[in-house]
Design a protein around this motif. Structure first.
Motif, PDB file in Angstrom:
ATOM      1  N   THR A 186     -11.291  36.366 -56.594  1.00  0.00           N
ATOM      2  CA  THR A 186     -12.674  35.902 -56.472  1.00  0.00           C
ATOM      3  C   THR A 186     -12.815  34.409 -56.729  1.00  0.00           C
ATOM      4  O   THR A 186     -13.849  33.822 -56.403  1.00  0.00           O
ATOM      5  N   ARG A 187     -11.807  33.803 -57.326  1.00  0.00           N
ATOM      6  CA  ARG A 187     -11.843  32.351 -57.549  1.00  0.00           C
ATOM      7  C   ARG A 187     -11.360  31.576 -56.326  1.00  0.00           C
ATOM      8  O   ARG A 187     -11.503  30.354 -56.271  1.00  0.00           O
ATOM      9  N   LEU A 188     -10.768  32.272 -55.370  1.00  0.00           N
ATOM     10  CA  LEU A 188     -10.240  31.618 -54.168  1.00  0.00           C
ATOM     11  C   LEU A 188     -11.281  31.678 -53.055  1.00  0.00           C
ATOM     12  O   LEU A 188     -11.129  32.381 -52.056  1.00  0.00           O
ATOM     13  N   ILE A 189     -12.364  30.937 -53.207  1.00  0.00           N
ATOM     14  CA  ILE A 189     -13.437  30.961 -52.214  1.00  0.00           C
ATOM     15  C   ILE A 189     -13.673  29.596 -51.576  1.00  0.00           C
ATOM     16  O   ILE A 189     -14.523  29.459 -50.712  1.00  0.00           O
ATOM     17  N   SER A 190     -12.918  28.586 -51.997  1.00  0.00           N
ATOM     18  CA  SER A 190     -13.110  27.252 -51.424  1.00  0.00           C
ATOM     19  C   SER A 190     -12.716  27.218 -49.954  1.00  0.00           C
ATOM     20  O   SER A 190     -13.343  26.543 -49.138  1.00  0.00           O
ATOM     21  N   ASP A 191     -11.691  27.965 -49.596  1.00  0.00           N
ATOM     22  CA  ASP A 191     -11.255  28.076 -48.206  1.00  0.00           C
ATOM     23  C   ASP A 191     -11.341  29.544 -47.805  1.00  0.00           C
ATOM     24  O   ASP A 191     -10.551  30.370 -48.277  1.00  0.00           O
ATOM     25  N   PRO A 192     -12.287  29.918 -46.940  1.00  0.00           N
ATOM     26  CA  PRO A 192     -12.456  31.330 -46.562  1.00  0.00           C
ATOM     27  C   PRO A 192     -11.223  31.949 -45.925  1.00  0.00           C
ATOM     28  O   PRO A 192     -11.120  33.175 -45.839  1.00  0.00           O
ATOM     29  N   ARG A 193     -10.287  31.117 -45.482  1.00  0.00           N
ATOM     30  CA  ARG A 193      -9.095  31.650 -44.834  1.00  0.00           C
ATOM     31  C   ARG A 193      -8.038  32.122 -45.823  1.00  0.00           C
ATOM     32  O   ARG A 193      -7.081  32.797 -45.430  1.00  0.00           O
ATOM     33  N   ASP A 194      -8.206  31.795 -47.102  1.00  0.00           N
ATOM     34  CA  ASP A 194      -7.195  32.177 -48.093  1.00  0.00           C
ATOM     35  C   ASP A 194      -7.057  33.685 -48.209  1.00  0.00           C
ATOM     36  O   ASP A 194      -5.947  34.217 -48.344  1.00  0.00           O
ATOM     37  N   TRP A 195      -8.170  34.400 -48.185  1.00  0.00           N
ATOM     38  CA  TRP A 195      -8.096  35.860 -48.303  1.00  0.00           C
ATOM     39  C   TRP A 195      -7.357  36.481 -47.123  1.00  0.00           C
ATOM     40  O   TRP A 195      -6.633  37.459 -47.285  1.00  0.00           O
ATOM     41  N   SER A 196      -7.549  35.912 -45.954  1.00  0.00           N
ATOM     42  CA  SER A 196      -6.838  36.437 -44.779  1.00  0.00           C
ATOM     43  C   SER A 196      -5.337  36.247 -44.933  1.00  0.00           C
ATOM     44  O   SER A 196      -4.540  37.123 -44.564  1.00  0.00           O
ATOM     45  N   LEU A 209      -3.696  36.017 -47.828  1.00  0.00           N
ATOM     46  CA  LEU A 209      -3.203  36.879 -48.895  1.00  0.00           C
ATOM     47  C   LEU A 209      -3.155  38.347 -48.464  1.00  0.00           C
ATOM     48  O   LEU A 209      -2.346  39.127 -48.982  1.00  0.00           O
ATOM     49  N   SER A 210      -4.017  38.729 -47.518  1.00  0.00           N
ATOM     50  CA  SER A 210      -4.001  40.116 -47.035  1.00  0.00           C
ATOM     51  C   SER A 210      -2.691  40.455 -46.347  1.00  0.00           C
ATOM     52  O   SER A 210      -2.314  41.633 -46.249  1.00  0.00           O
ATOM     53  N   CYS A 211      -1.991  39.426 -45.870  1.00  0.00           N
ATOM     54  CA  CYS A 211      -0.707  39.646 -45.194  1.00  0.00           C
ATOM     55  C   CYS A 211       0.455  39.748 -46.178  1.00  0.00           C
ATOM     56  O   CYS A 211       1.570  40.092 -45.788  1.00  0.00           O
ATOM     57  N   VAL A 212       0.192  39.440 -47.452  1.00  0.00           N
ATOM     58  CA  VAL A 212       1.258  39.434 -48.447  1.00  0.00           C
ATOM     59  C   VAL A 212       1.637  40.847 -48.871  1.00  0.00           C
ATOM     60  O   VAL A 212       2.811  41.203 -48.950  1.00  0.00           O
ATOM     61  N   SER A 213       0.612  41.681 -49.164  1.00  0.00           N
ATOM     62  CA  SER A 213       0.886  43.048 -49.610  1.00  0.00           C
ATOM     63  C   SER A 213      -0.296  43.936 -49.277  1.00  0.00           C
ATOM     64  O   SER A 213      -1.425  43.468 -49.112  1.00  0.00           O
ATOM     65  N   SER A 214      -0.018  45.223 -49.209  1.00  0.00           N
ATOM     66  CA  SER A 214      -1.088  46.192 -48.931  1.00  0.00           C
ATOM     67  C   SER A 214      -2.075  46.255 -50.081  1.00  0.00           C
ATOM     68  O   SER A 214      -3.258  46.538 -49.880  1.00  0.00           O
ATOM     69  N   ARG A 215      -1.597  45.983 -51.287  1.00  0.00           N
ATOM     70  CA  ARG A 215      -2.484  46.004 -52.443  1.00  0.00           C
ATOM     71  C   ARG A 215      -3.531  44.906 -52.341  1.00  0.00           C
ATOM     72  O   ARG A 215      -4.728  45.143 -52.546  1.00  0.00           O
ATOM     73  N   PHE A 216      -3.097  43.695 -52.042  1.00  0.00           N
ATOM     74  CA  PHE A 216      -4.035  42.596 -51.863  1.00  0.00           C
ATOM     75  C   PHE A 216      -5.011  42.897 -50.735  1.00  0.00           C
ATOM     76  O   PHE A 216      -6.208  42.647 -50.832  1.00  0.00           O
ATOM     77  N   SER A 217      -4.486  43.441 -49.653  1.00  0.00           N
ATOM     78  CA  SER A 217      -5.325  43.730 -48.492  1.00  0.00           C
ATOM     79  C   SER A 217      -6.419  44.734 -48.842  1.00  0.00           C
ATOM     80  O   SER A 217      -7.587  44.555 -48.474  1.00  0.00           O
ATOM     81  N   ASN A 218      -6.071  45.793 -49.554  1.00  0.00           N
ATOM     82  CA  ASN A 218      -7.062  46.812 -49.917  1.00  0.00           C
ATOM     83  C   ASN A 218      -8.132  46.265 -50.847  1.00  0.00           C
ATOM     84  O   ASN A 218      -9.322  46.559 -50.696  1.00  0.00           O
ATOM     85  N   LEU A 219      -7.710  45.458 -51.825  1.00  0.00           N
ATOM     86  CA  LEU A 219      -8.670  44.888 -52.769  1.00  0.00           C
ATOM     87  C   LEU A 219      -9.615  43.914 -52.081  1.00  0.00           C
ATOM     88  O   LEU A 219     -10.822  43.898 -52.333  1.00  0.00           O
ATOM     89  N   ILE A 220      -9.067  43.106 -51.194  1.00  0.00           N
ATOM     90  CA  ILE A 220      -9.884  42.106 -50.498  1.00  0.00           C
ATOM     91  C   ILE A 220     -10.880  42.772 -49.557  1.00  0.00           C
ATOM     92  O   ILE A 220     -12.065  42.430 -49.533  1.00  0.00           O
TER      93      ILE A 220
END
Length: 270
Positions: free
Chosen positions: A26-36, A38-49
């Motif tokens: 939730t602290r990574l909101i300066s660049d909206p593309r960061d979540w996208s 991180l979603s490619c890193v692991s299924s866990r990150f993807s599900n949480l995001i």
């Protein structure tokens, strides 16, 4: 608390509880593309995001739209699709501008053809959506991104791209109309969700009168997927066409005035 999916990840993040990971995300909101990314890193990150972070983001940045759509307790396409809708331009291909020539082996793919980060991020307006629809569909609720949106200049003219979403799409009169219009369905994926097909609102006569053709192209293109996500483009008409039209009207009115004056024996100075 979200149940952590089974994963083979052995890094330090796998040892952290979900609450801690969410606090970091939730602290990574300066660049909206960061979540996208991180979603490619692991299924866990993807599900949480997709399940939690995107919902919080939508409720914070587009609260009115998120509140209205979530009344039914189900967001068509999911919260991740709604967030993508709010920050991404659909691209020329999904807006129908280059539908006939894309993909084509003779031409290269340009980034503006596909969904991309919008140059201007603004809210959504139901009033703008009502202006697009024909009068018999004014009871349907369509939210459209506010102007100005992304502007893409092609060889002959400029296209002003927009995006939007229907509320309770499967219950709207537009959905019934496009199902009845057999020729309106095309094989083009939605720019914002996993929808495999879209429907042409222009061919289904869902757009208001006056949005006709200009030099062989529709003034407004608009395509909707089964989840109610809309991608479209306005054609910006060159000003000299308006100037030529005004001059033509003046010439016609002058000719009519001269004819009436001559019939009545009145002399009009030139």
């Amino acid at each position: 608390m979200v149940t952590t999916p089974t994963t083979n990840t052995t890094d330090n993040f796998s040892l952290l509880p979900d609450d801690t990971v969410l606090d970091i995300l939730t602290r990574l909101i300066s660049d909206p593309r960061d979540w996208s990314r991180l979603s490619c890193v692991s299924s866990r990150f993807s599900n949480l995001i997709r399940s939690i972070c995107c919902r919080s983001w939508c409720c914070h940045f587009i609260p009115n739209l998120a509140a209205d759509l979530s009344i039914a307790r189900h967001i068509p396409g999911g919260w991740a699709a709604l967030r993508k809708l709010s920050i991404c331009c659909p691209g020329l291909h999904h807006a129908g501008v280059l539908l006939d020539e894309y993909p084509n082996s003779k031409c290269s793919r340009r980034p503006i053809w596909e969904p991309h980060f919008a140059s201007a991020q603004r809210g959504f307006s139901r009033e703008e959506g009502s202006k697009l629809l024909a009068s018999r569909f004014r009871g349907d609720c369509l939210y459209v991104s506010q102007w100005p949106g992304c502007v893409h200049a092609e060889t002959r003219r400029k296209y002003l791209l927009f995006r939007g979403v229907f509320k309770d799409f499967k219950e709207t009169s537009v959905w019934k109309a496009i199902r009845d219009a057999k020729k309106s369905r095309i094989e083009a994926k939605c720019a914002f969700c996993d929808g495999k097909e879209t429907w042409d609102l222009h061919s289904a006569f869902c757009l208001r009168r006056g949005l006709d053709f200009h030099q062989g192209e529709p003034v407004v293109r608009a395509f909707v997927c089964e989840n109610g996500h809309v991608s479209g483009a306005w054609v910006e008409k060159p000003m000299y066409f308006w100037e030529k039209g005004i001059k033509l009207l003046l010439a016609v009115f002058t000719a009519i005035a001269c004819t009436l004056a001559n019939d009545q024996g009145v002399f009009l100075p030139r």
